[in-house]
Design an enzyme around this catalytic site. Structure first.
Site, PDB file in Angstrom:
ATOM      1  N   ASP A  31       9.699  47.264   7.969  1.00  0.00           N
ATOM      2  CA  ASP A  31       8.441  47.962   7.648  1.00  0.00           C
ATOM      3  C   ASP A  31       8.732  49.082   6.665  1.00  0.00           C
ATOM      4  O   ASP A  31       9.796  49.704   6.750  1.00  0.00           O
ATOM      5  CB  ASP A  31       7.819  48.535   8.936  1.00  0.00           C
ATOM      6  CG  ASP A  31       6.306  48.560   8.874  1.00  0.00           C
ATOM      7  OD1 ASP A  31       5.771  49.291   8.029  1.00  0.00           O
ATOM      8  OD2 ASP A  31       5.659  47.845   9.659  1.00  0.00           O
ATOM      9  N   SER A  75       1.432  44.037   5.191  1.00  0.00           N
ATOM     10  CA  SER A  75       0.357  44.259   4.217  1.00  0.00           C
ATOM     11  C   SER A  75      -0.605  45.300   4.765  1.00  0.00           C
ATOM     12  O   SER A  75      -0.882  45.304   5.970  1.00  0.00           O
ATOM     13  CB  SER A  75      -0.458  42.978   3.965  1.00  0.00           C
ATOM     14  OG  SER A  75      -1.513  43.259   3.045  1.00  0.00           O
ATOM     15  N   LYS A  91       1.271  43.678  -4.398  1.00  0.00           N
ATOM     16  CA  LYS A  91       2.717  43.427  -4.462  1.00  0.00           C
ATOM     17  C   LYS A  91       3.236  42.776  -3.184  1.00  0.00           C
ATOM     18  O   LYS A  91       4.035  41.844  -3.233  1.00  0.00           O
ATOM     19  CB  LYS A  91       3.466  44.744  -4.731  1.00  0.00           C
ATOM     20  CG  LYS A  91       3.364  45.182  -6.194  1.00  0.00           C
ATOM     21  CD  LYS A  91       4.046  46.506  -6.445  1.00  0.00           C
ATOM     22  CE  LYS A  91       5.562  46.351  -6.495  1.00  0.00           C
ATOM     23  NZ  LYS A  91       6.215  47.649  -6.811  1.00  0.00           N
ATOM     24  N   LYS A 105      14.261  30.487   2.972  1.00  0.00           N
ATOM     25  CA  LYS A 105      14.912  29.354   2.298  1.00  0.00           C
ATOM     26  C   LYS A 105      16.426  29.460   2.432  1.00  0.00           C
ATOM     27  O   LYS A 105      17.104  28.496   2.793  1.00  0.00           O
ATOM     28  CB  LYS A 105      14.490  29.352   0.827  1.00  0.00           C
ATOM     29  CG  LYS A 105      15.181  28.299  -0.009  1.00  0.00           C
ATOM     30  CD  LYS A 105      14.582  28.281  -1.410  1.00  0.00           C
ATOM     31  CE  LYS A 105      15.458  27.483  -2.347  1.00  0.00           C
ATOM     32  NZ  LYS A 105      16.195  28.339  -3.295  1.00  0.00           N
ATOM     33  N   ALA A 114       1.151  35.317   7.436  1.00  0.00           N
ATOM     34  CA  ALA A 114      -0.118  35.846   7.941  1.00  0.00           C
ATOM     35  C   ALA A 114      -1.108  35.860   6.794  1.00  0.00           C
ATOM     36  O   ALA A 114      -1.070  36.735   5.939  1.00  0.00           O
ATOM     37  CB  ALA A 114       0.088  37.257   8.489  1.00  0.00           C
ATOM     38  N   TYR A 145      -6.663  42.193  -2.029  1.00  0.00           N
ATOM     39  CA  TYR A 145      -6.189  41.599  -0.771  1.00  0.00           C
ATOM     40  C   TYR A 145      -6.423  40.090  -0.780  1.00  0.00           C
ATOM     41  O   TYR A 145      -5.530  39.295  -0.519  1.00  0.00           O
ATOM     42  CB  TYR A 145      -6.929  42.254   0.385  1.00  0.00           C
ATOM     43  CG  TYR A 145      -6.466  41.847   1.761  1.00  0.00           C
ATOM     44  CD1 TYR A 145      -5.172  42.143   2.197  1.00  0.00           C
ATOM     45  CD2 TYR A 145      -7.332  41.211   2.655  1.00  0.00           C
ATOM     46  CE1 TYR A 145      -4.751  41.801   3.480  1.00  0.00           C
ATOM     47  CE2 TYR A 145      -6.925  40.876   3.928  1.00  0.00           C
ATOM     48  CZ  TYR A 145      -5.635  41.168   4.344  1.00  0.00           C
ATOM     49  OH  TYR A 145      -5.234  40.829   5.614  1.00  0.00           O
TER      50      TYR A 145
END
Ligand code: UDP
Length: 315
Positions: A31, A75, A91, A105, A114, A145
């Site tokens: 975070d 986000s 971003k 990956k 989400a 958004y």
């Protein structure tokens, strides 16, 4: 198993940390704390399998220990927050999705994005099925958004198709519960805060717009189930019990035994007129349905806000 949760100190992220720890995973909560809050994970800090990493997922990062699952939840997520942080919102939805997909990956990890009911914009189809392409204003205030999440979905599916990444996408519909931020500007914290204090309850527009509110533990259950399924198309997760914002205000007023009056404020630009998930796909693929009704969910959420407000001298 080791699970990386971006936005792990956010509202939904912190509930996911709890759930994955309870399932025996090692959990890394990543975070940058622009809208996340350390208080949300304070109670987990002494857990031997939990750690917090302060980092902005829009910037590259390498993990040397093996990661089995990546859940990308970072986000700003309330209209007020993404208006305050429009560029970070774009971003994290674009670059942050790319970085988190890259981690998945490299580690051959499961991945879950989400996404949001905002990909449907101000929908012309009701209730919203996953097949609906949406009605989004790309240059409106919400565009940062909505478009970031639409891009994030496209990129996630590109990684699934090109790299065979075990990727999953959920579209979250208005979720509420403990650890929402008091000041995030969304309707649940606003109404509960106002009702408990006896402040005027701010209804935007005429209050005829609808939403369908899902309690957070129901959402988390759906997420946990999808992560381990062989299903890669987006899945709506939400509670189809639809209510107008006016009725919703009255429900909270009653539960809080409030003395608040209702006042009208302008409807924000591009505010969707109606929103209700069609959850047929979640029922079929996940055997999932929400269990916690609005009254029960609101009682629990209200108890949390009441304690928080008392502690901080707001009540
Ligand atoms: N809303 C309201 N009063 C408030 C906050 C929000 O009437 O104090 C309305 C808002 O206009 C929208 C709905 O409640 O129609 C849900 O808003 P929220 O910000 O929670 O999220 P959204 O579903 O719009 O993303």
């Amino acid at each position: 198993m080791r699970t990386l949760i971006t936005g792990g100190a956010g509202f939904i992220g912190s509930h996911l940390c709890e759930r994955f720890l309870a399932e025996g995973h090692d959990v890394i909560a990543l975070d940058n704390f622009i809208t996340g809050n350390r208080d949300n994970v304070e109670h987990l800090m002494s857990h031997p399998k939990f750690r917090v990493l302060v980092h902005d997922i829009s910037e590259p990062i390498e993990f040397h220990e093996l990661i089995d699952n990546v859940l990308h939840f970072a986000s700003p997520a309330s209209p007020v927050d993404y208006l305050e942080f429009p560029i970070q919102t774009m971003k994290v939805g674009a670059l942050g999705t790319h970085v988190s997909l890259g981690i998945a990956k490299k580690h051959k990890a499961r991945y879950l994005l989400a996404s949001t009911s905002e990909v449907y914009g101000d929908p012309l189809v009701h209730p919203q099925t996953e097949a609906y392409w949406g009605n989004v204003n790309p240059i409106g205030m919400r565009g940062v958004y909505d478009e970031a999440k639409r891009y994030a979905e496209a990129l996630t599916l590109a990684y699934y198709r090109q790299h065979k990444l075990d990727a999953h996408i959920i579209r979250i519909f208005n979720t509420y519960g403990e650890r929402m931020q008091l000041n995030d500007g969304r309707v649940v914290p606003n109404f509960i805060y106002q009702a408990l204090r006896g402040d005027p309850m701010t209804i935007y527009g005429d209050g005829s717009q609808t939403r369908s509110f899902c309690y957070v533990t129901d959402l988390v259950e759906g997420i946990y189930r999808l992560l381990f399924k062989d299903f890669h198309e987006p899945v709506n997760l939400g509670n189809p019990a639809e209510v107008t914002i006016k009725e919703f205000a009255e429900e909270i007023h009653k539960l809080a035994h409030s003395k608040s009056v209702y006042i009208s404020k302008p409807l924000p630009l591009d505010d969707p007129k109606m929103r209700k998930p069609d959850i047929a796909r979640a029922i079929e693929v996940l055997g999932w349905e929400p269990k916690v009704g609005r009254e029960e969910g609101l009682r629990r959420t209200m108890a949390y806000f009441q304690e928080k407000m008392q502690k901080t001298g707001k009540l």
